[in-house]
Design a protein around this motif. Structure first.
Motif, short mmCIF file in Angstrom:
data_model
loop_
_atom_site.label_atom_id
_atom_site.label_comp_id
_atom_site.label_asym_id
_atom_site.label_seq_id
_atom_site.Cartn_x
_atom_site.Cartn_y
_atom_site.Cartn_z
N ARG A 211 0.81 -1.22 0.00
CA ARG A 211 0.00 0.00 0.00
C ARG A 211 0.84 1.27 0.00
O ARG A 211 0.43 2.31 -0.52
CB ARG A 211 -0.92 -0.01 1.23
N ILE A 212 2.04 1.21 0.56
CA ILE A 212 2.90 2.39 0.56
C ILE A 212 3.94 2.33 -0.56
O ILE A 212 4.81 3.20 -0.66
CB ILE A 212 3.62 2.58 1.93
N GLY A 213 3.86 1.29 -1.40
CA GLY A 213 4.70 1.22 -2.59
C GLY A 213 6.15 0.89 -2.32
O GLY A 213 7.02 1.18 -3.16
N ILE A 282 -5.70 4.22 4.70
CA ILE A 282 -5.91 4.52 3.28
C ILE A 282 -6.06 6.02 3.02
O ILE A 282 -6.53 6.42 1.97
CB ILE A 282 -7.16 3.77 2.76
N VAL A 285 -4.15 7.01 -0.20
CA VAL A 285 -4.31 6.25 -1.45
C VAL A 285 -5.66 6.60 -2.06
O VAL A 285 -6.57 7.03 -1.36
CB VAL A 285 -4.19 4.72 -1.21
N GLN A 289 -6.43 3.65 -7.29
CA GLN A 289 -5.33 2.74 -6.98
C GLN A 289 -5.85 1.42 -6.39
O GLN A 289 -5.39 0.34 -6.74
CB GLN A 289 -4.36 3.41 -6.00
N LEU A 290 -6.82 1.53 -5.48
CA LEU A 290 -7.38 0.32 -4.87
C LEU A 290 -8.12 -0.54 -5.89
O LEU A 290 -8.01 -1.76 -5.89
CB LEU A 290 -8.31 0.71 -3.71
N SER A 293 -5.75 -2.49 -8.06
CA SER A 293 -5.07 -3.61 -7.39
C SER A 293 -5.79 -4.93 -7.60
O SER A 293 -5.16 -5.99 -7.72
CB SER A 293 -4.98 -3.34 -5.88
N CYS A 322 3.09 -2.79 -6.17
CA CYS A 322 3.81 -1.67 -5.57
C CYS A 322 3.90 -0.50 -6.55
O CYS A 322 3.81 0.67 -6.11
CB CYS A 322 5.22 -2.12 -5.17
N TYR A 325 1.00 1.85 -6.40
CA TYR A 325 0.97 2.79 -5.27
C TYR A 325 2.14 3.77 -5.26
O TYR A 325 2.24 4.61 -4.39
CB TYR A 325 0.89 2.01 -3.96
N GLN A 326 3.01 3.64 -6.27
CA GLN A 326 4.09 4.61 -6.42
C GLN A 326 3.66 5.76 -7.33
O GLN A 326 4.33 6.77 -7.42
CB GLN A 326 5.33 3.94 -7.00
#
Length: 328
Positions: A211-213, A282, A285, A289-290, A293, A322, A325-326
């Motif tokens: 989630r934080i990439g 979250i 984010v 993005q979610l 995924s 990843c 989430y980047q």
């Protein structure tokens, strides 16, 4: 009831339940005469078990016949069905039949319907790794059983360390019990951190790192999970469950919903108090993005089920996730 049917994937919990039944029914002095275990590869095991259970116990105590890992509720012949119907209603007093299986009984089968009339069914399924409230409840109950006092923070730490591995949970609690012997004070997180081996980076930590990439750390956690023999499909199931939960919460919040109970119900979260922490997780984010995924995770699940190379496929998909989430 003289008949018990235990099923589920939690083999350790089933073992404990079997021990309780065995200790309650059998006289230790007569165990060799009155205790029979019939493995699944034994020809006509169900027929032999039904014949054995009709024999009154020798000496004192009862008789216990255990059909281990039976497929009786997945498939059964007409001959076995006839024997079930004939035998189950007339099992002698102090004779008991125990059946265990890792598979859920097929409710459509006649054998299951017959057993339902006479047997006590009990499920011993593993708690899904993403259901943190149930995992913490399991830790609290096990700690009471073993006789270990824990703070709430210690319960959370232990649940995070052992996940849904019941065998490991009791092993670690026994270690904590010996450490705390003679003390009435609850063990704090410092003691738990020193004594409990965090077996595995758990799959929820992998989800949080994705989630934080953080690609490098996510790949490291993945390697730890595989080295700890965590089944790849279980890792994927946890990731899918966690990302779906995050998506539901994000969608509800962005739609203007502020009632945590409403959000919890929509996201199938048992404890509404957890919504506050999920929102924090979250905060940075996006819904996009979610959403992005889930196809990656579902493609990963399909690939693993088709028998692709597990490690390389997992690594590739973790890198893809990843990268999602980047993006800013």
């Amino acid at each position: 009831m003289p008949v018990y049917f235990y099923w589920g994937e939690d083999d350790f919990a089933i073992e404990k339940a079997i021990t309780l039944v065995r200790d309650r029914i059998l006289d230790p002095l007569w165990t060799s005469f009155n205790y029979t275990v019939l493995p699944p590869d034994l020809p006509d095991a169900p027929i032999q078990g039904l014949n054995q259970v009709m024999t009154p116990p020798f000496g004192t105590g009862g008789r216990l016949v255990w059909l281990a890992n039976t497929t009786l509720c997945q498939q059964s012949s007409e001959n076995v069905l006839s024997e079930l119907e004939r035998t189950l209603p007339v099992i002698p007093e102090n004779s008991y039949l125990l059946l265990t299986s890792s598979h859920k009984p097929d409710e459509r089968l006649k054998s299951t319907k017959i057993l339902k009339k006479f047997a006590e069914f009990k499920e011993f399924s593993l708690i899904p790794p993403w259901k943190t409230e149930l995992l913490m409840q399991s830790v609290s109950q096990a700690a009471q059983t073993v006789g270990v006092k824990l703070t709430q923070s210690s319960v959370e730490m232990l649940a995070d360390a052992v996940g849904n591995n019941t065998r490991l949970l009791y092993s670690e609690l026994e270690k904590l019990r010996l450490y705390a012997e003679g003390s009435n004070q609850p063990l704090d997180t410092e003691a738990v951190a020193q004594l409990v081996r965090n077996t595995t980076q758990n799959s929820l930590q992998l989800a949080a790192t994705i989630r934080i990439g953080d690609t490098a750390r996510a790949l490291g956690i993945l390697i730890d999970l595989i080295n700890a023999c965590e089944p790849p499909l279980r890792i994927v199931a946890t990731l899918i469950g966690q990302f779906r939960t995050w998506l539901w919460v994000k969608l509800m919040v962005e739609s203007g919903e502020r009632n945590s109970q409403v959000i919890a119900k929509a996201a199938e979260i048992g404890n509404p108090n957890r919504i506050y922490y999920l929102q924090k997780e979250i905060q940075y984010v996006s819904v996009q993005q979610l959403i992005a995924s889930l196809p990656i995770l579902l493609d990963l699940e399909v690939s693993l089920k088709q028998g692709v190379s597990e490690m390389s496929t997992l690594q590739t998909k973790v890198i893809e996730l990843c990268q999602v989430y980047q993006r800013t």
